[in-house]
Design an enzyme around this catalytic site. Structure first.
Site, PDB file in Angstrom:
ATOM      1  N   SER A 154       7.515   3.801   1.054  1.00  0.00           N
ATOM      2  CA  SER A 154       6.276   4.431   1.522  1.00  0.00           C
ATOM      3  C   SER A 154       6.118   6.176   1.631  1.00  0.00           C
ATOM      4  O   SER A 154       6.372   6.379   0.155  1.00  0.00           O
ATOM      5  CB  SER A 154       6.215   4.036   3.029  1.00  0.00           C
ATOM      6  OG  SER A 154       5.126   3.940   3.659  1.00  0.00           O
ATOM      7  N   ASP A 405       1.418  -5.881  -0.079  1.00  0.00           N
ATOM      8  CA  ASP A 405       1.346  -4.867   0.758  1.00  0.00           C
ATOM      9  C   ASP A 405      -0.079  -4.116   0.729  1.00  0.00           C
ATOM     10  O   ASP A 405      -0.608  -3.715  -0.282  1.00  0.00           O
ATOM     11  CB  ASP A 405       2.474  -3.969   0.574  1.00  0.00           C
ATOM     12  CG  ASP A 405       2.390  -2.544   1.001  1.00  0.00           C
ATOM     13  OD1 ASP A 405       1.940  -2.463   2.170  1.00  0.00           O
ATOM     14  OD2 ASP A 405       3.288  -1.696   0.599  1.00  0.00           O
ATOM     15  N   HIS A 430       5.373  -4.551   2.188  1.00  0.00           N
ATOM     16  CA  HIS A 430       5.842  -3.286   2.216  1.00  0.00           C
ATOM     17  C   HIS A 430       7.184  -2.968   1.821  1.00  0.00           C
ATOM     18  O   HIS A 430       7.974  -3.454   2.613  1.00  0.00           O
ATOM     19  CB  HIS A 430       5.414  -2.549   3.360  1.00  0.00           C
ATOM     20  CG  HIS A 430       5.092  -1.260   3.493  1.00  0.00           C
ATOM     21  ND1 HIS A 430       4.613  -0.651   2.404  1.00  0.00           N
ATOM     22  CD2 HIS A 430       5.502  -0.129   4.201  1.00  0.00           C
ATOM     23  CE1 HIS A 430       4.345   0.781   2.674  1.00  0.00           C
ATOM     24  NE2 HIS A 430       4.966   1.160   3.665  1.00  0.00           N
TER      25      HIS A 430
END
Ligand SMILES: *[C@@H]1O[C@H](CO)[C@@H](O)[C@H](O)[C@H]1NC(C)=O
Ligand SMILES: *[C@@H]1O[C@H](CO)[C@@H](O)[C@H](O)[C@H]1NC(C)=O
Ligand SMILES: *[C@@H]1O[C@H](CO)[C@@H](O)[C@H](O)[C@H]1NC(C)=O
Ligand SMILES: *[C@@H]1O[C@H](CO)[C@@H](O)[C@H](O)[C@H]1NC(C)=O
Ligand SMILES: *[C@@H]1O[C@H](CO)[C@@H](O)[C@H](O)[C@H]1NC(C)=O
Ligand SMILES: *[C@@H]1O[C@H](CO)[C@@H](O)[C@H](O)[C@H]1NC(C)=O
Length: 471
Positions: A154, A405, A430
């Site tokens: 991320s 995601d 994710h």
């Protein structure tokens, strides 16, 4: 509004209290300058980093370096099982570095997030901290002995890629998982995130999407009546009644965040990543939303979804739909970053997504930031600093994205060169590839992890070849 949206990016923050301590490490401090880019403020402070050397070959084993993102570093250490899984094979030292202004790496203690102190919270300052730390870990050598591989998921994935781009002499290669490096203004359509949320639900059931889509206006109508508000409070086990228009908006925002989060953490196994949830949570909640409903049945069904989201495997508690900041400092830190350089426009159209239309307007956004922090965002800073989609000159980076995601909408899905490559993982949410191996992992995520290993092998080989060529 702002809070609700950006909560999403705070991947791991909320689980802080739920983390099971699977892995063991030593916690250390490292002194860094407050300001890497000027010489007038000469204060220093300590950032934390976690170390495990159980498998390390001190003669020249690699350092696997996690570029910490927006939260306390233990969280990322505990949830990046991939690094722990491969440490023995590579005889690697593991290091997880905490991002300044998060966790306990606070330059001004509990006053760090005050307006007058928060200015040194930028991604480039954090990367400069990591550079100093890597230099130190390599023994401050002109010719380092230990190859360093950066890892991150991320925002942490963005940082690992940027770390390699900006400090290629310190970092041999980077695994950047679910890094939305194209999420900046004008780079991708602002509705892309919610389009993917919707398609994740569509995979579970089209009816589910249709029901959610029609629920917004039905709820607004229904909640217009005081008596119905009491009904909702009871049926949905809300802590507070829904008394006025602000409450209604907060409740609807809560629901939207719920669907977004379920899509993000739609993992094939039961997990406590953001919150305790069953395996394949989107499929689980969509089971309740496949009927054709009549009257209040739809609201009863949504009540069951809320129960899964808010109370799965937990002591039953009332649902606090006004709570958007989850009571820790980290949310404020990210909010500030989102209000300065990390600008990621988000909107909904109601056409290709299952949400009420809501545009994104930079002017409105900027005014909100100014009111909150006294700063105006610079909309193009991050793209100019980090290259946007013109990063051909970079090398040794893998960008991996799971197609389930929502953040993949801002990810790199096509290889850019032979050494800046994309790994697309169907069936993955994710940064699933960074999580510990699990018997329920789909085949594509196992393949992705193998590709990561092949790249790491190659980068380590390159480092060692380079080393032997030196006088
Ligand atoms: C910072 O500068 C002051 C003088 O302006 C000096 O006394 C102090 O030792 C310096 N501190 C560090 C950490 O360099
Ligand atoms: C609303 O609830 C109150 C008290 O329970 C009741 O007296 C009233 O008739 C209800 N109004 C409607 C429109 O159902
Ligand atoms: C709505 O009600 C909440 C409390 O339930 C209150 O804090 C808020 O100020 C109210 N907003 C408006 C616009 O009346
Ligand atoms: C909706 O439910 C009510 C009460 O249960 C019933 O009388 C009515 O026929 C139902 N309508 C439809 C379209 O199914
Ligand atoms: C809900 O969360 C808000 C924001 O954190 C907090 O102010 C409020 O006290 C909470 N309400 C309940 C009933 O827990
Ligand atoms: C954005 O909001 C501002 C201020 O409300 C308004 O003047 C402007 O026209 C809006 N821009 C767009 C593209 O809608």
């Amino acid at each position: 509004m702002l809070n609700v949206k950006f909560f999403l990016f705070l991947l791991t923050l909320i689980l802080l209290n739920v983390v099971k301590c699977k892995y063991v490490y030593e916690t250390k401090l490292f002194q860094v300058p407050l300001d890497h880019f000027g010489y007038q403020r000469n204060e220093t402070f300590n950032i934390r980093y976690l170390v495990n050397e159980d498998n390390w070959d001190r003669g020249g084993g690699p350092i696997f370096f996690y570029t910490g993102n927006e939260g306390q570093i233990e969280t990322f250490a505990q949830h990046t099982g991939f690094m722990w899984d491969i440490a023995a094979d590579y005889r690697a030292k593991l290091v997880f570095a905490e991002h300044r202004y998060y966790g306990k790496s606070m330059p001004f203690g509990d006053k760090s997030l005050n307006k007058e102190h928060i200015g040194y919270l930028t991604s480039s300052q954090a990367l400069a901290d990591y550079a100093d730390l890597v230099n130190f870990l390599q023994g401050d050598r002109m010719r380092p002995r230990y190859p360093v591989i950066a890892f991150g998921g991320s925002y942490g994935g963005m940082l690992s890629a940027y770390f390699r781009m900006k400090y290629p002499h310190l970092v041999t290669g980077a695994i950047a998982a679910s890094a939305p490096v194209h999420m900046y203004p004008d780079m991708v359509p602002c509705e892309v995130f919610h389009r993917i949320v919707t398609s994740s639900f569509k995979i579970a059931s089209q009816k589910c999407v249709d029901n959610i889509k029609s629920s917004w206006s039905e709820l607004r109508t229904f909640l217009g009546s005081q008596n119905n508000s009491d009904w909702i409070k009871t049926k949905w086990n809300l802590c507070e009644p829904v008394k006025n228009a602000t409450d209604v908006q907060n409740l609807l925002d809560y629901l939207q965040t719920m669907y977004e989060t379920l899509a993000m953490v739609n993992y094939p196994f039961q997990s406590d990543f953001l919150m305790p949830l069953p395996a394949q949570p989107v499929r689980v909640v969509c089971q309740y939303l496949t009927d054709k409903f009549n009257g209040t049945q739809l609201f009863e069904a949504i009540g069951k979804v809320i129960e899964v989201y808010a109370n799965y495997n937990r002591k039953p508690d009332c649902v606090n739909y006004t709570n958007t900041n989850y009571g820790n400092l980290d949310a404020s830190g990210w909010d500030y970053q989102a209000c300065t350089e990390m600008i990621m426009p988000m909107c909904t159209t109601g056409k290709d997504d299952m949400f009420e239309p809501s545009p994104w307007n930079f002017t409105t956004y900027a005014e909100g930031c100014h009111k909150k922090y006294g700063v105006y965002p610079r909309r193009d800073d991050a793209r100019i600093q980090y290259g946007g989609d013109r990063i051909k000159a970079a090398s040794n980076i893998v960008f991996s994205n799971g197609l389930l995601d929502p953040w993949a909408g801002g990810g790199i899905l096509n290889s850019i060169s032979s050494t800046v490559t994309a790994v697309v993982i169907i069936d993955a949410a994710h940064h699933l590839d960074l999580m510990p191996a699990n018997p329920n992992d789909p085949e594509p995520v196992k393949m992705a992890r193998n590709i990561h290993r092949q790249n790491i092998d190659k980068w380590l080989r390159e480092f060692r070849e380079e080393q032997t060529k030196r006088p």
